[in-house]
Write a protein that holds these residues in place. Structure first.
Motif, PDB file in Angstrom:
ATOM      1  N   ALA A   6       0.788  -1.148   0.040  1.00 54.68           N
ATOM      2  CA  ALA A   6      -0.004   0.148  -0.027  1.00 54.68           C
ATOM      3  C   ALA A   6       1.023   1.287  -0.012  1.00 54.68           C
ATOM      4  O   ALA A   6       0.726   2.106  -0.729  1.00 54.68           O
ATOM      5  CB  ALA A   6      -0.990   0.031   1.223  1.00 54.68           C
ATOM      6  N   ARG A   7       1.954   1.202   0.774  1.00 56.30           N
ATOM      7  CA  ARG A   7       2.783   2.371   0.739  1.00 56.30           C
ATOM      8  C   ARG A   7       3.415   2.542  -0.370  1.00 56.30           C
ATOM      9  O   ARG A   7       3.772   3.738  -1.117  1.00 56.30           O
ATOM     10  CB  ARG A   7       3.799   2.337   1.968  1.00 56.30           C
ATOM     11  CG  ARG A   7       3.234   2.487   3.302  1.00 56.30           C
ATOM     12  CD  ARG A   7       3.897   2.187   4.275  1.00 56.30           C
ATOM     13  NE  ARG A   7       5.459   2.174   4.424  1.00 56.30           N
ATOM     14  CZ  ARG A   7       6.256   1.471   4.868  1.00 56.30           C
ATOM     15  NH1 ARG A   7       5.830   0.501   5.622  1.00 56.30           N
ATOM     16  NH2 ARG A   7       7.626   1.788   4.760  1.00 56.30           N
ATOM     17  N   ASP A  10       1.089   4.199  -2.948  1.00 55.46           N
ATOM     18  CA  ASP A  10       0.723   5.432  -2.610  1.00 55.46           C
ATOM     19  C   ASP A  10       2.119   6.321  -3.060  1.00 55.46           C
ATOM     20  O   ASP A  10       1.685   7.241  -3.800  1.00 55.46           O
ATOM     21  CB  ASP A  10       0.879   5.656  -1.140  1.00 55.46           C
ATOM     22  CG  ASP A  10       0.347   7.081  -0.541  1.00 55.46           C
ATOM     23  OD1 ASP A  10      -0.588   7.843  -1.073  1.00 55.46           O
ATOM     24  OD2 ASP A  10       1.285   7.532   0.114  1.00 55.46           O
ATOM     25  N   ALA A  13       1.624   7.023  -6.621  1.00 56.29           N
ATOM     26  CA  ALA A  13       0.461   7.602  -7.137  1.00 56.29           C
ATOM     27  C   ALA A  13       0.841   9.139  -6.883  1.00 56.29           C
ATOM     28  O   ALA A  13       0.526  10.047  -7.828  1.00 56.29           O
ATOM     29  CB  ALA A  13      -0.516   7.434  -6.181  1.00 56.29           C
ATOM     30  N   ARG A  14       1.916   9.444  -5.894  1.00 66.80           N
ATOM     31  CA  ARG A  14       2.183  10.801  -5.714  1.00 66.80           C
ATOM     32  C   ARG A  14       3.784  11.044  -6.450  1.00 66.80           C
ATOM     33  O   ARG A  14       4.447  12.228  -6.118  1.00 66.80           O
ATOM     34  CB  ARG A  14       2.579  10.926  -4.117  1.00 66.80           C
ATOM     35  CG  ARG A  14       1.419  10.871  -3.199  1.00 66.80           C
ATOM     36  CD  ARG A  14       1.540  10.937  -1.859  1.00 66.80           C
ATOM     37  NE  ARG A  14       2.194   9.885  -1.240  1.00 66.80           N
ATOM     38  CZ  ARG A  14       3.646   9.834  -0.967  1.00 66.80           C
ATOM     39  NH1 ARG A  14       4.476  10.900  -0.880  1.00 66.80           N
ATOM     40  NH2 ARG A  14       4.211   8.861  -0.187  1.00 66.80           N
ATOM     41  N   ASP A  16       6.631   9.790  -5.661  1.00 64.78           N
ATOM     42  CA  ASP A  16       7.421  10.123  -4.906  1.00 64.78           C
ATOM     43  C   ASP A  16       8.924   9.332  -4.937  1.00 64.78           C
ATOM     44  O   ASP A  16       8.851   8.193  -4.444  1.00 64.78           O
ATOM     45  CB  ASP A  16       6.981   9.900  -3.485  1.00 64.78           C
ATOM     46  CG  ASP A  16       7.804   9.993  -2.032  1.00 64.78           C
ATOM     47  OD1 ASP A  16       9.184  10.400  -2.543  1.00 64.78           O
ATOM     48  OD2 ASP A  16       7.613   9.675  -1.032  1.00 64.78           O
TER      49      ASP A  16
END
Length: 69
Positions: A6-7, A10, A13-14, A16
Protein backbone atom coordinates in the motif's frame (compact mmCIF):
# COMPACT_ATOMS: atom_id res chain seq x y z
CA UNK A 1 3.76 -7.15 3.17
CA UNK A 2 0.29 -5.73 2.48
CA UNK A 3 1.06 -2.48 4.32
CA UNK A 4 4.30 -2.12 2.38
CA UNK A 5 2.46 -2.75 -0.90
CA UNK A 6 0.00 0.00 0.00
CA UNK A 7 2.85 2.39 0.78
CA UNK A 8 4.50 1.54 -2.55
CA UNK A 9 1.27 2.20 -4.44
CA UNK A 10 0.84 5.49 -2.61
CA UNK A 11 4.42 6.57 -3.41
CA UNK A 12 3.82 5.72 -7.07
CA UNK A 13 0.58 7.72 -7.08
CA UNK A 14 2.41 10.72 -5.64
CA UNK A 15 5.47 10.19 -7.90
CA UNK A 16 7.61 10.18 -4.74
CA UNK A 17 10.79 8.81 -6.27
CA UNK A 18 12.95 9.18 -3.17
CA UNK A 19 10.27 7.34 -1.24
CA UNK A 20 10.22 4.62 -3.89
CA UNK A 21 13.95 4.05 -3.49
CA UNK A 22 13.48 3.55 0.23
CA UNK A 23 10.34 1.45 -0.07
CA UNK A 24 11.70 -0.85 -2.76
CA UNK A 25 14.84 -1.40 -0.68
CA UNK A 26 12.60 -2.16 2.30
CA UNK A 27 10.63 -4.63 0.17
CA UNK A 28 13.89 -6.31 -0.82
CA UNK A 29 14.83 -6.69 2.83
CA UNK A 30 11.43 -8.24 3.57
CA UNK A 31 11.48 -10.65 0.60
CA UNK A 32 11.45 -14.37 1.27
CA UNK A 33 14.01 -15.27 -1.39
CA UNK A 34 16.92 -13.76 -3.29
CA UNK A 35 15.09 -13.55 -6.64
CA UNK A 36 12.28 -11.50 -5.14
CA UNK A 37 14.76 -9.37 -3.21
CA UNK A 38 16.75 -8.63 -6.36
CA UNK A 39 13.56 -7.77 -8.24
CA UNK A 40 12.84 -5.07 -5.66
CA UNK A 41 16.48 -3.98 -5.46
CA UNK A 42 16.51 -3.47 -9.22
CA UNK A 43 13.52 -1.15 -8.95
CA UNK A 44 15.14 0.76 -6.10
CA UNK A 45 18.36 1.03 -8.10
CA UNK A 46 16.63 2.36 -11.22
CA UNK A 47 14.78 5.05 -9.28
CA UNK A 48 17.99 5.91 -7.44
CA UNK A 49 19.88 6.28 -10.70
CA UNK A 50 17.18 8.52 -12.15
CA UNK A 51 17.56 11.02 -9.33
CA UNK A 52 21.22 10.54 -8.39
CA UNK A 53 20.09 9.29 -4.97
CA UNK A 54 22.74 8.76 -2.31
CA UNK A 55 21.86 5.02 -2.17
CA UNK A 56 23.01 4.27 -5.74
CA UNK A 57 26.37 2.83 -4.68
CA UNK A 58 24.92 0.69 -1.91
CA UNK A 59 22.12 -0.65 -4.10
CA UNK A 60 24.57 -1.45 -6.89
CA UNK A 61 26.79 -3.30 -4.41
CA UNK A 62 23.85 -5.36 -3.16
CA UNK A 63 22.86 -6.34 -6.68
CA UNK A 64 26.45 -7.12 -7.62
CA UNK A 65 26.82 -9.29 -4.51
CA UNK A 66 24.09 -11.52 -5.95
CA UNK A 67 25.45 -11.50 -9.50
CA UNK A 68 22.69 -9.28 -10.84
CA UNK A 69 24.77 -6.43 -12.29
Amino acid sequence: MDALDARLLDAHARDDRAGLVTLYAEAADASPDIDAACFYLTHAYIYALEMNHHAVTALHARLKQHGRV
